[in-house]
Design an enzyme around this catalytic site. Structure first.
Site, mmCIF file in Angstrom:
data_model
loop_
_atom_site.group_PDB
_atom_site.id
_atom_site.type_symbol
_atom_site.label_atom_id
_atom_site.label_comp_id
_atom_site.label_asym_id
_atom_site.label_seq_id
_atom_site.Cartn_x
_atom_site.Cartn_y
_atom_site.Cartn_z
ATOM 1 N N ARG A 67 -9.196 8.150 -1.111
ATOM 2 C CA ARG A 67 -10.199 8.560 -0.124
ATOM 3 C C ARG A 67 -11.034 9.698 -0.687
ATOM 4 O O ARG A 67 -10.562 10.490 -1.506
ATOM 5 C CB ARG A 67 -9.514 8.997 1.173
ATOM 6 C CG ARG A 67 -8.776 7.863 1.877
ATOM 7 C CD ARG A 67 -8.245 8.328 3.224
ATOM 8 N NE ARG A 67 -9.315 8.447 4.190
ATOM 9 C CZ ARG A 67 -9.523 7.579 5.190
ATOM 10 N NH1 ARG A 67 -8.713 6.566 5.387
ATOM 11 N NH2 ARG A 67 -10.537 7.755 6.016
ATOM 12 N N THR A 116 -8.136 3.576 8.384
ATOM 13 C CA THR A 116 -9.368 2.780 8.326
ATOM 14 C C THR A 116 -9.509 2.009 9.639
ATOM 15 O O THR A 116 -8.781 1.054 9.882
ATOM 16 C CB THR A 116 -9.312 1.817 7.120
ATOM 17 O OG1 THR A 116 -8.880 2.561 5.981
ATOM 18 C CG2 THR A 116 -10.659 1.203 6.843
ATOM 19 N N ASN A 145 0.853 -1.180 0.000
ATOM 20 C CA ASN A 145 0.000 0.000 0.000
ATOM 21 C C ASN A 145 0.898 1.241 0.000
ATOM 22 O O ASN A 145 1.661 1.461 0.953
ATOM 23 C CB ASN A 145 -0.887 -0.036 1.255
ATOM 24 C CG ASN A 145 -1.830 1.137 1.314
ATOM 25 O OD1 ASN A 145 -1.416 2.256 1.035
ATOM 26 N ND2 ASN A 145 -3.069 0.909 1.670
ATOM 27 N N GLU A 202 -8.529 0.376 -3.206
ATOM 28 C CA GLU A 202 -9.368 0.451 -1.999
ATOM 29 C C GLU A 202 -10.291 1.647 -2.125
ATOM 30 O O GLU A 202 -9.844 2.754 -2.461
ATOM 31 C CB GLU A 202 -8.494 0.639 -0.761
ATOM 32 C CG GLU A 202 -7.651 -0.561 -0.411
ATOM 33 C CD GLU A 202 -6.794 -0.322 0.825
ATOM 34 O OE1 GLU A 202 -6.043 -1.233 1.166
ATOM 35 O OE2 GLU A 202 -6.876 0.775 1.423
ATOM 36 N N ASP A 258 -0.041 4.450 -0.189
ATOM 37 C CA ASP A 258 -0.725 5.705 0.173
ATOM 38 C C ASP A 258 0.210 6.702 0.855
ATOM 39 O O ASP A 258 0.121 7.915 0.640
ATOM 40 C CB ASP A 258 -1.865 5.426 1.162
ATOM 41 C CG ASP A 258 -3.005 4.640 0.550
ATOM 42 O OD1 ASP A 258 -3.015 4.444 -0.669
ATOM 43 O OD2 ASP A 258 -3.887 4.218 1.317
ATOM 44 N N HIS A 259 1.107 6.177 1.714
ATOM 45 C CA HIS A 259 1.901 7.102 2.526
ATOM 46 C C HIS A 259 3.074 7.715 1.768
ATOM 47 O O HIS A 259 3.694 8.659 2.266
ATOM 48 C CB HIS A 259 2.308 6.445 3.833
ATOM 49 C CG HIS A 259 1.095 6.177 4.682
ATOM 50 N ND1 HIS A 259 0.177 7.160 4.988
ATOM 51 C CD2 HIS A 259 0.602 5.035 5.210
ATOM 52 C CE1 HIS A 259 -0.802 6.639 5.695
ATOM 53 N NE2 HIS A 259 -0.574 5.345 5.841
ATOM 54 N N GLU A 316 -10.823 -9.556 3.114
ATOM 55 C CA GLU A 316 -9.564 -9.166 3.760
ATOM 56 C C GLU A 316 -9.897 -8.936 5.223
ATOM 57 O O GLU A 316 -10.674 -8.034 5.562
ATOM 58 C CB GLU A 316 -8.998 -7.898 3.117
ATOM 59 C CG GLU A 316 -7.696 -7.460 3.790
ATOM 60 C CD GLU A 316 -6.969 -6.339 3.050
ATOM 61 O OE1 GLU A 316 -7.089 -6.227 1.809
ATOM 62 O OE2 GLU A 316 -6.267 -5.563 3.725
ATOM 63 N N GLY A 367 1.153 -1.344 4.323
ATOM 64 C CA GLY A 367 1.531 -0.007 3.878
ATOM 65 C C GLY A 367 2.439 0.708 4.841
ATOM 66 O O GLY A 367 3.633 0.878 4.606
ATOM 67 N N HIS A 400 -3.662 -4.558 7.652
ATOM 68 C CA HIS A 400 -3.744 -3.416 8.563
ATOM 69 C C HIS A 400 -2.853 -3.610 9.782
ATOM 70 O O HIS A 400 -3.017 -4.576 10.530
ATOM 71 C CB HIS A 400 -5.168 -3.105 9.039
ATOM 72 C CG HIS A 400 -5.353 -1.618 9.242
ATOM 73 N ND1 HIS A 400 -4.901 -0.971 10.354
ATOM 74 C CD2 HIS A 400 -5.873 -0.676 8.436
ATOM 75 C CE1 HIS A 400 -5.157 0.322 10.227
ATOM 76 N NE2 HIS A 400 -5.742 0.532 9.085
ATOM 77 N N GLY A 401 -1.918 -2.709 9.920
ATOM 78 C CA GLY A 401 -1.041 -2.699 11.092
ATOM 79 C C GLY A 401 0.000 -3.807 11.095
ATOM 80 O O GLY A 401 0.651 -4.035 12.121
ATOM 81 N N ARG A 434 -6.915 12.899 0.882
ATOM 82 C CA ARG A 434 -5.846 13.347 1.781
ATOM 83 C C ARG A 434 -4.463 12.861 1.344
ATOM 84 O O ARG A 434 -3.466 13.445 1.729
ATOM 85 C CB ARG A 434 -6.132 12.931 3.225
ATOM 86 C CG ARG A 434 -6.070 11.447 3.451
ATOM 87 C CD ARG A 434 -6.190 11.105 4.914
ATOM 88 N NE ARG A 434 -7.540 11.337 5.427
ATOM 89 C CZ ARG A 434 -7.991 10.809 6.559
ATOM 90 N NH1 ARG A 434 -7.198 10.057 7.292
ATOM 91 N NH2 ARG A 434 -9.222 11.020 6.966
ATOM 92 N N HIS A 435 -4.409 11.765 0.600
ATOM 93 C CA HIS A 435 -3.083 11.331 0.119
ATOM 94 C C HIS A 435 -3.120 11.018 -1.379
ATOM 95 O O HIS A 435 -2.683 11.840 -2.176
ATOM 96 C CB HIS A 435 -2.493 10.177 0.965
ATOM 97 C CG HIS A 435 -3.440 9.127 1.467
ATOM 98 N ND1 HIS A 435 -4.313 8.459 0.653
ATOM 99 C CD2 HIS A 435 -3.617 8.622 2.718
ATOM 100 C CE1 HIS A 435 -4.980 7.580 1.368
ATOM 101 N NE2 HIS A 435 -4.606 7.661 2.638
ATOM 102 N N HIS A 493 -5.526 3.611 -1.852
ATOM 103 C CA HIS A 493 -6.847 4.001 -1.340
ATOM 104 C C HIS A 493 -7.111 5.437 -1.765
ATOM 105 O O HIS A 493 -6.444 6.365 -1.286
ATOM 106 C CB HIS A 493 -6.835 3.871 0.187
ATOM 107 C CG HIS A 493 -8.154 4.142 0.833
ATOM 108 N ND1 HIS A 493 -8.345 4.004 2.186
ATOM 109 C CD2 HIS A 493 -9.353 4.544 0.339
ATOM 110 C CE1 HIS A 493 -9.593 4.307 2.490
ATOM 111 N NE2 HIS A 493 -10.224 4.651 1.381
#
Ligand code: PXP
Length: 238
Positions: A45, A101, A7, A70, A9-10, A151, A212, A190-191, A49-50, A43
């Site tokens: 959004r 999320t 991911n 996503e 996104d960042h 997922e 991500g 996630h995480g 935001r990203h 993702h």
């Protein structure tokens, strides 16, 4: 073999901090591909935001591996997905106030609408994944919509401390066993980090993880290609 979706996104989060052109999301995707990532996850959004729309269209043209898009199950995003036709859309809940999320999608609570969304995606040749908490009712509802994958949200496991870690892992194990009794393919995300990945890799039937934040955070110190390779190494069951 468990496949890795990175991911990115960042990378866009960092770029948007200055609203400039660097670091480039497309360049990041290329580095991840060359390091061995099986898929690029992004993702878009609603608050942008990203990741921006131009990133999605650019990736759709340039990616050599699959795109996992996503998105919230809203008309605006559905129209974009129908246009770019990613390999997969992953339907996620979206709350403008959240930092990330925070929970899984309530598929059971909007089964009729999501069934319609899945049907529309399938008509475009797009597979659908539901990002859900590890709950039997959500797995059954996902199956009923015609989705291809679920997922499981691993955030609660990733954030757990002490005895709660085993409890959260147990929830994931029970959910994994339930998925195995369905035609749904099993993904997780996630995480997840190099440190907490091993028990997830050991879950029976797991086919894909999407990671991500940890990869991009590690990339600051060891480079993006090494950060991807580190996770790929950790995906090989011991
Ligand atoms: N999978 C889904 C569906 C997500 O929404 C996210 C976060 O955007 C991830 C995986 C990756 O989570 P993380 O950035 O914590 O690795």
């Amino acid at each position: 073999m468990i496949e890795l979706g990175v991911n990115i996104d960042h990378v866009a989060t960092l770029r948007e901090a200055r609203k400039g052109a660097v670091p480039s999301v497309l360049e990041a995707a290329t580095v991840c591909e060359q390091a061995g990532a099986h898929q690029i996850t992004v993702h878009l959004r609603q608050d942008r935001r990203h990741i921006q729309d131009r990133d999605i269209y650019g990736l759709a043209e340039s990616l050599q591996v699959r795109m996992n898009f996503e998105m919230a199950a809203v008309d605006e995003m559905i129209a974009i997905a129908h246009k770019i036709k990613p390999a997969t859309v992953c339907l996620v809940p979206e709350n403008r106030e959240e930092i990330t999320t925070e929970g899984g999608l309530d598929v059971a609570g909007q089964q009729t609408w999501l069934t319609e969304v899945v049907r529309g995606m399938h008509a475009q040749g797009v597979h659908v994944s539901m990002f859900i908490d590890p709950e039997v009712a959500q797995i059954d509802a996902s199956l009923a919509t015609g989705a291809d994958y679920v997922e499981l949200h691993t955030g609660a496991y990733a954030n757990a401390q002490g005895a709660d870690v085993a409890a959260e892992l147990k929830r994931l194990e029970v959910a994994a066993a339930h998925i195995a009794d369905t035609p749904l393919a099993f993904h997780a995300g996630h995480g997840l980090t190099v440190q907490n990945l091993a028990p997830i890799v050991a879950l029976p039937g797991l086919r894909e993880v999407n990671i991500g934040h940890d990869i991009i955070a590690r990339a600051v110190f060891i480079g993006l290609d090494n950060a991807v390779k580190e996770i790929l190494d950790a995906l090989v069951p011991v």
